[in-house]
Design a protein around this motif. Structure first.
Motif, PDB file in Angstrom:
ATOM      1  N   THR A  23       1.095  -1.010   0.042  1.00 33.76           N
ATOM      2  CA  THR A  23       0.326  -0.246  -0.097  1.00 33.76           C
ATOM      3  C   THR A  23       0.898   0.817   0.160  1.00 33.76           C
ATOM      4  O   THR A  23       0.841   2.566  -0.786  1.00 33.76           O
ATOM      5  CB  THR A  23      -0.892  -0.256   1.319  1.00 33.76           C
ATOM      6  N   MET A  24       2.354   0.971   0.768  1.00 34.51           N
ATOM      7  CA  MET A  24       2.743   2.325   0.924  1.00 34.51           C
ATOM      8  C   MET A  24       3.436   2.635  -0.651  1.00 34.51           C
ATOM      9  O   MET A  24       3.195   4.352  -0.713  1.00 34.51           O
ATOM     10  CB  MET A  24       3.571   2.597   1.656  1.00 34.51           C
ATOM     11  N   GLU A  25       3.753   1.921  -1.403  1.00 30.63           N
ATOM     12  CA  GLU A  25       4.705   1.282  -2.363  1.00 30.63           C
ATOM     13  C   GLU A  25       3.538   2.298  -3.868  1.00 30.63           C
ATOM     14  O   GLU A  25       3.846   3.774  -4.336  1.00 30.63           O
ATOM     15  CB  GLU A  25       4.997   0.456  -2.510  1.00 30.63           C
ATOM     16  N   MET A  26       2.084   1.693  -3.568  1.00 28.44           N
ATOM     17  CA  MET A  26       1.094   2.171  -4.519  1.00 28.44           C
ATOM     18  C   MET A  26       0.957   3.791  -3.934  1.00 28.44           C
ATOM     19  O   MET A  26       1.308   4.674  -4.885  1.00 28.44           O
ATOM     20  CB  MET A  26       0.082   1.419  -4.153  1.00 28.44           C
ATOM     21  N   VAL A  27       0.922   4.170  -2.737  1.00 28.21           N
ATOM     22  CA  VAL A  27       0.894   5.718  -2.577  1.00 28.21           C
ATOM     23  C   VAL A  27       1.942   6.802  -3.072  1.00 28.21           C
ATOM     24  O   VAL A  27       1.833   8.177  -3.281  1.00 28.21           O
ATOM     25  CB  VAL A  27       0.379   5.984  -1.013  1.00 28.21           C
ATOM     26  N   MET A  32       4.991  10.330  -6.248  1.00 26.69           N
ATOM     27  CA  MET A  32       6.270  10.248  -6.759  1.00 26.69           C
ATOM     28  C   MET A  32       5.137  11.245  -8.254  1.00 26.69           C
ATOM     29  O   MET A  32       6.039  12.036  -8.772  1.00 26.69           O
ATOM     30  CB  MET A  32       6.937   9.573  -7.386  1.00 26.69           C
ATOM     31  N   LYS A  33       4.787  10.388  -8.520  1.00 20.46           N
ATOM     32  CA  LYS A  33       3.775  11.611 -10.184  1.00 20.46           C
ATOM     33  C   LYS A  33       3.742  12.926 -10.576  1.00 20.46           C
ATOM     34  O   LYS A  33       3.851  13.386 -11.411  1.00 20.46           O
ATOM     35  CB  LYS A  33       3.209  10.725 -10.536  1.00 20.46           C
ATOM     36  N   GLU A 240      11.998  12.565  -2.291  1.00 20.63           N
ATOM     37  CA  GLU A 240      11.521  11.502  -1.417  1.00 20.63           C
ATOM     38  C   GLU A 240      11.015  10.293  -1.545  1.00 20.63           C
ATOM     39  O   GLU A 240      11.086   9.118  -0.753  1.00 20.63           O
ATOM     40  CB  GLU A 240      11.055  12.634  -0.421  1.00 20.63           C
ATOM     41  N   GLN A 241      10.008  10.729  -2.813  1.00 20.33           N
ATOM     42  CA  GLN A 241       8.646   9.531  -3.127  1.00 20.33           C
ATOM     43  C   GLN A 241       9.184   8.783  -3.796  1.00 20.33           C
ATOM     44  O   GLN A 241       8.755   7.625  -3.468  1.00 20.33           O
ATOM     45  CB  GLN A 241       8.004  10.480  -3.117  1.00 20.33           C
ATOM     46  N   GLY A 242       9.886   9.386  -4.299  1.00 16.89           N
ATOM     47  CA  GLY A 242      10.793   8.153  -5.120  1.00 16.89           C
ATOM     48  C   GLY A 242      11.140   6.621  -4.647  1.00 16.89           C
ATOM     49  O   GLY A 242      11.594   5.593  -4.788  1.00 16.89           O
ATOM     50  N   ALA A 243      12.123   7.397  -3.432  1.00 19.49           N
ATOM     51  CA  ALA A 243      13.091   6.909  -2.746  1.00 19.49           C
ATOM     52  C   ALA A 243      11.872   5.698  -1.663  1.00 19.49           C
ATOM     53  O   ALA A 243      12.560   4.907  -1.985  1.00 19.49           O
ATOM     54  CB  ALA A 243      14.386   7.754  -1.939  1.00 19.49           C
ATOM     55  N   MET A 248       9.822   0.528  -0.459  1.00 19.12           N
ATOM     56  CA  MET A 248       8.862  -0.341  -0.334  1.00 19.12           C
ATOM     57  C   MET A 248       8.832  -0.457  -0.619  1.00 19.12           C
ATOM     58  O   MET A 248       7.883  -2.061  -1.074  1.00 19.12           O
ATOM     59  CB  MET A 248       7.160   0.654   0.102  1.00 19.12           C
ATOM     60  N   LYS A 249       9.540  -1.086  -2.255  1.00 19.26           N
ATOM     61  CA  LYS A 249       8.984  -2.136  -3.545  1.00 19.26           C
ATOM     62  C   LYS A 249       9.955  -2.924  -2.375  1.00 19.26           C
ATOM     63  O   LYS A 249       9.682  -4.628  -3.262  1.00 19.26           O
ATOM     64  CB  LYS A 249       9.254  -2.026  -5.023  1.00 19.26           C
TER      65      LYS A 249
END
Length: 290
Positions: A23-27, A32-33, A240-243, A248-249
């Motif tokens: 879920t955190m990966e999807m968020v 990030m987009k 930050e969102q990319g990292a 998370m992935k």
């Protein structure tokens, strides 16, 4: 069957953890987009400001503006360090803090007095743990920074630089190249350095300045400084969102591998138990017939 129950509990725990990390990966992917879109939108404006500045700038005009003042020697400087408010994003914050500490060590080794301004709870907590006095700290800038945030962050330092209290202002941030590449960087914000002209040579000035170049520079320089800080904020937010997405992935993939191993172990233990029970039944039946 105690081992089997223990394995089932671990399987359930890992499954729950995987749901959270997925879920955190999807968020993070979604955020990030949007953050990358803000970076893409900020760069053309910064490029346009730089082009206008490079055309208007002359050494004679530079002497009239405090923001272009270049001291003979830097004795007092300010370093603004951008970090995240949250963790779970791999080595993102660690890399930024390592870069900022390296610059502090380098400048203070040269006799420069450096005051530290930190944005983000991770950076604030780190430097407080080290016992470093912070000249400023901000934890109210989220993952959607605005131009007002940039102005509130740099305007006070800009005034102090213009008054001669500071000789230089630098900023440490995450330079957003792609979702997988956000290296830390430290750039000079003040004094303003006019960007190089296209191709490294003078461009023919086939335009008329209205109002005068002096008035244009007076309005342009603060905008240019604020935009430099705004661009650093949005690039750090995107990094930050990319990292976090990458971290998370990796956590989700590791949880999947662990689940496969635990399920194989559980099935093997269950099979061994069933085989043992069958053997005991057969042995008991043989003994009765005996």
């Amino acid at each position: 069957m105690a081992k089997g129950r223990e394995l089932k509990g671990r399987i359930k725990s890992v499954e729950n953890t995987r749901k959270i990390t997925r879920t955190m990966e999807m968020v993070a992917t979604s955020k990030m987009k949007r953050a990358a879109d803000r970076v893409s939108a900020a760069r053309p404006y910064a490029l346009a400001l730089g082009e206008v500045l490079s055309h208007v700038y002359t050494p004679e005009l530079a002497e009239q503006f405090p923001l272009l003042r270049r001291p003979a020697q830097i004795k007092r400087a300010a370093l603004v360090v951008l970090t995240a408010n949250r963790g779970l994003c791999g080595a993102f914050n660690t890399n930024l803090l390592r870069e900022s500490r390296a610059r502090l060590t380098e400048w203070e080794g040269q006799g420069v007095s450096v005051e530290l301004h930190v944005v983000g709870r991770k950076g604030i907590g780190f430097y407080k743990y080290l016992g470093r006095t912070l000249a400023g700290s901000r934890a109210d800038i989220g993952d959607r920074p605005s131009s007002a945030d940039a102005a509130s962050l740099i305007d006070g330092l800009m005034e102090r630089f213009a008054a001669g209290d500071l000789d230089a202002v630098f900023i440490t941030y995450a330079k957003y190249k792609s979702a997988l590449s956000t290296p830390p960087a430290t750039e000079q914000v003040l004094p303003v350095v006019a960007p190089a002209t296209v191709g490294g040579s003078d461009v023919a000035r086939d335009f008329i300045l209205a109002p005068s170049a002096t008035e244009i520079l007076e309005a342009l320089l603060p905008l240019y400084v604020r935009n430099s800080v705004y661009r650093a904020l949005v690039e750090t937010a995107a990094g930050e969102q990319g990292a976090r997405r990458t971290a998370m992935k990796n956590a989700t993939d590791n949880a999947t591998e662990m689940l496969q191993l635990l399920k194989r172990t559980y099935n093997s233990a269950r099979q061994a138990q069933i085989t043992q029970e069958i053997a005991e039944i057969v042995g008991g039946a043989s003994a009765l017939q005996g």
